[in-house]
Design an enzyme around this catalytic site. Structure first.
Site, PDB file in Angstrom:
ATOM      1  N   SER A   1      -9.824  30.037  18.192  1.00 56.10           N
ATOM      2  CA  SER A   1      -9.646  28.387  18.529  1.00 56.10           C
ATOM      3  C   SER A   1      -9.170  28.613  20.760  1.00 56.10           C
ATOM      4  O   SER A   1      -9.216  29.716  20.725  1.00 56.10           O
ATOM      5  CB  SER A   1      -7.935  27.760  18.348  1.00 56.10           C
ATOM      6  OG  SER A   1      -7.041  28.233  18.824  1.00 56.10           O
ATOM      7  N   LYS A   2      -8.997  27.033  21.182  1.00 54.45           N
ATOM      8  CA  LYS A   2      -8.874  27.398  22.783  1.00 54.45           C
ATOM      9  C   LYS A   2      -7.479  28.384  23.098  1.00 54.45           C
ATOM     10  O   LYS A   2      -7.558  28.494  24.241  1.00 54.45           O
ATOM     11  CB  LYS A   2      -8.465  26.023  23.089  1.00 54.45           C
ATOM     12  CG  LYS A   2      -9.503  24.977  23.224  1.00 54.45           C
ATOM     13  CD  LYS A   2      -9.714  24.209  23.769  1.00 54.45           C
ATOM     14  CE  LYS A   2     -11.121  23.913  23.651  1.00 54.45           C
ATOM     15  NZ  LYS A   2     -11.393  22.642  22.596  1.00 54.45           N
ATOM     16  N   ARG A   3      -7.257  28.646  22.277  1.00 52.28           N
ATOM     17  CA  ARG A   3      -5.589  29.445  22.839  1.00 52.28           C
ATOM     18  C   ARG A   3      -6.162  31.057  23.104  1.00 52.28           C
ATOM     19  O   ARG A   3      -5.758  31.293  24.178  1.00 52.28           O
ATOM     20  CB  ARG A   3      -4.944  29.438  20.912  1.00 52.28           C
ATOM     21  CG  ARG A   3      -3.058  28.366  22.073  1.00 52.28           C
ATOM     22  CD  ARG A   3      -2.493  28.880  19.958  1.00 52.28           C
ATOM     23  NE  ARG A   3      -3.421  28.537  18.834  1.00 52.28           N
ATOM     24  CZ  ARG A   3      -2.827  30.520  18.480  1.00 52.28           C
ATOM     25  NH1 ARG A   3      -2.891  31.676  18.393  1.00 52.28           N
ATOM     26  NH2 ARG A   3      -4.316  30.164  16.720  1.00 52.28           N
TER      27      ARG A   3
END
Ligand code: GLU
Length: 487
Positions: free
Chosen positions: A253-255
């Site tokens: 994910s964006k993390r």
């Protein structure tokens, strides 16, 4: 092997993500390796989520990566159209065929009825699925529903007690039990086919030989195989590529870093680096080699060496790889990549002259070794801009150098020498530093560190001679002055 035909079939519901790009790449490498055909088709039957903007972004991303296609959207071909919404009339005969042969039936259940069934199954600890309530509706019953304004969906009649085998080129033999599936929808009440139905018709009609896609579709495959069998289409070979996980082993994910391909482009990554990196997300070459040109990937790629276990997205590795490609880039090209970032940071003007560009190339050359992606340019190159600097008083090395009596003398001498000049080149800078060293009676670190602090306020940074040459005597003088004022 019959002539290889593979496809990348994105749903245009957002930008191209790392996972989609990897699927596209694996298909492309496979097609190029075996002299096959690469096809791109758009799966846009989810009207609420699909858009032409997203489609354009995806195609732009593929082109930027250098992934081209021989057939499909925009380029055309014999199996078009290549957007599912434009293929609806082609699907119609197959719907009728399935209804006539009894493989499919109309279902009039309302959302409430379906929900009640799901809840009841859950309460009994069973898998929520459709149990086939409308399987045996009579013509009269259907008429009644229609008269009441209900619009049917068309469901596939899943045979009971059947073992469905997916012979997967990556995962091996995977078995599914038809009893866990439930009669699934082929055509929604708005008349549009579901993904599972359209994908089979398209893959069959487009004569796809290998379906290479993400593992998230493995559970759809038994449904798709049932449709192939019901329509008498030959099965393609399936290859389900593992998920991509973040470094902490959770779903990417964006993390874990940017997820969209265009974000990497905009951050100043090179397509060659991203291709190299994506290829190694799940595929492993025979040796230890990590840097691969596209030609090498095409020569070596094989589905046999695609791993069953999840691939881990390592942003530091991508950066390392990109740095490798940036180092090899001609400096004028790297400057072109850096310029917009410097402009956005307000360090360079919107309109640049030829002289600005040649200056920029020298500045970029001084940081090229250190750069991992072009968006770092403002941070790495800030030292080349501005007429004053902030003295980093917390830095141990700065403190230590400034504790030497000679350092203030070096800084003052540099200010003076610079004030006397209108311009200088690198040879002049070298000579001046040498002369200052003699004058003050210092050399080595005591000389060069003091001079570095004079013009950067810091103990580290790009080559000192390059900094002095590039900022010129006017800024060197004013910077040294500003440092003296901060002592
Ligand atoms: N449209 C599907 C997706 O974007 C493609 C699945 C497939 O390749 O069959 O996930």
């Amino acid at each position: 092997m019959s002539k290889v035909r593979v496809r990348y079939a994105p749903s245009p519901t957002g930008p191209l993500h790392i996972g989609g790009a990897r699927s596209a790449l694996f298909n492309w490498l496979f097609a190029r390796r075996y002299g096959g055909t690469m096809l791109v088709r758009i799966e846009d039957t989810d009207l609420d989520r699909s858009s032409r903007e997203a489609e354009a972004l995806i195609l732009d991303s593929l082109r930027w990566l250098g992934i081209d296609w021989d057939e499909g959207i925009e380029v055309g071909g014999e199996h078009g159209p290549y957007r599912q919404q434009e293929r609806l009339s082609l699907y119609q005969p197959y719907i009728e065929k399935l209804l006539e042969s009894g493989h499919a039936y109309e279902c009039f259940c309302s959302e409430e009825e379906l929900e009640a069934e799901r809840q009841a199954l859950k309460a009994r600890g069973e898998l929520p699925r459709y149990l086939g309530k409308c399987r045996k509706l009579t013509a009269a019953e259907k008429e009644e529903f229609r008269a009441a304004g209900r619009k049917p969906v068309i469901r596939f009649r899943v045979p009971e007690g059947k073992k469905i085998v997916v012979d997967d080129l990556v995962r091996g033999r995977v078995e599914f039990d038809s009893d866990g599936i439930g009669d699934f929808i082929l055509v929604k009440s708005n008349g549009l086919p579901t993904y599972n139905f359209a994908v089979v018709l398209d893959d069959a009609l487009m004569e796809i030989t290998h379906v290479i896609r993400g593992e998230e579709h493995l559970s759809n495959t038994p449904r798709q195989i049932l449709i192939y069998e019901a329509l008498g289409f030959p099965l393609p070979q399936f290859a389900h590529v593992s998920l991509i996980l973040g470094e902490d082993r959770s779903k990417m994910s964006k993390r874990h870093g940017a997820t969209s391909v265009l974000q990497y482009r905009d951050d100043g990554y090179l397509p060659e680096a991203l291709i190299n990196f994506l290829a190694l997300l799940g595929w492993s070459p025979e040796g230890e080699q990590e840097i691969f040109s596209v030609e090498e990937l095409i020569q070596q790629f094989s589905l046999e060496r695609v791993s069953k276990s999840p691939a881990v997205f390592d942003l530091n590795k991508l950066r390392w790889m990109n740095a490798h490609y940036l180092k090899a880039l001609p400096v004028d090209e790297l400057s072109r990549l850096c310029l917009p970032h410097l402009q956005r940071a307000g360090l360079m003007a919107e309109e640049v002259t030829a002289a600005d560009l040649s200056w920029l190339e020298q500045a970029v050359a001084a940081v090229q070794e250190k750069m991992e992606y072009a968006a770092q340019a403002p941070e790495l190159m800030r030292v080349f801009f501005g007429d004053t600097v902030l003295l980093d008083k917390e830095d141990e090395e700065v403190k230590q150098i400034l504790s030497l009596e000679t350092s203030v003398q070096v800084i003052s001498a540099l200010q003076q020498r610079a004030e006397e000049m209108d311009s200088w080149d690198s040879a002049t800078v070298r000579r001046i530093l040498k002369e200052i060293g003699k004058e003050v009676g210092v050399k080595g670190k005591a000389l060069f560190m003091a001079a570095r602090i004079a013009v950067t306020g810091q103990s580290h940074g790009p080559d000192l001679n390059a900094v002095l040459t590039l900022i010129g005597p006017k800024h060197a003088a004013s910077r040294a002055k500003s440092v003296l004022e901060q002592l």
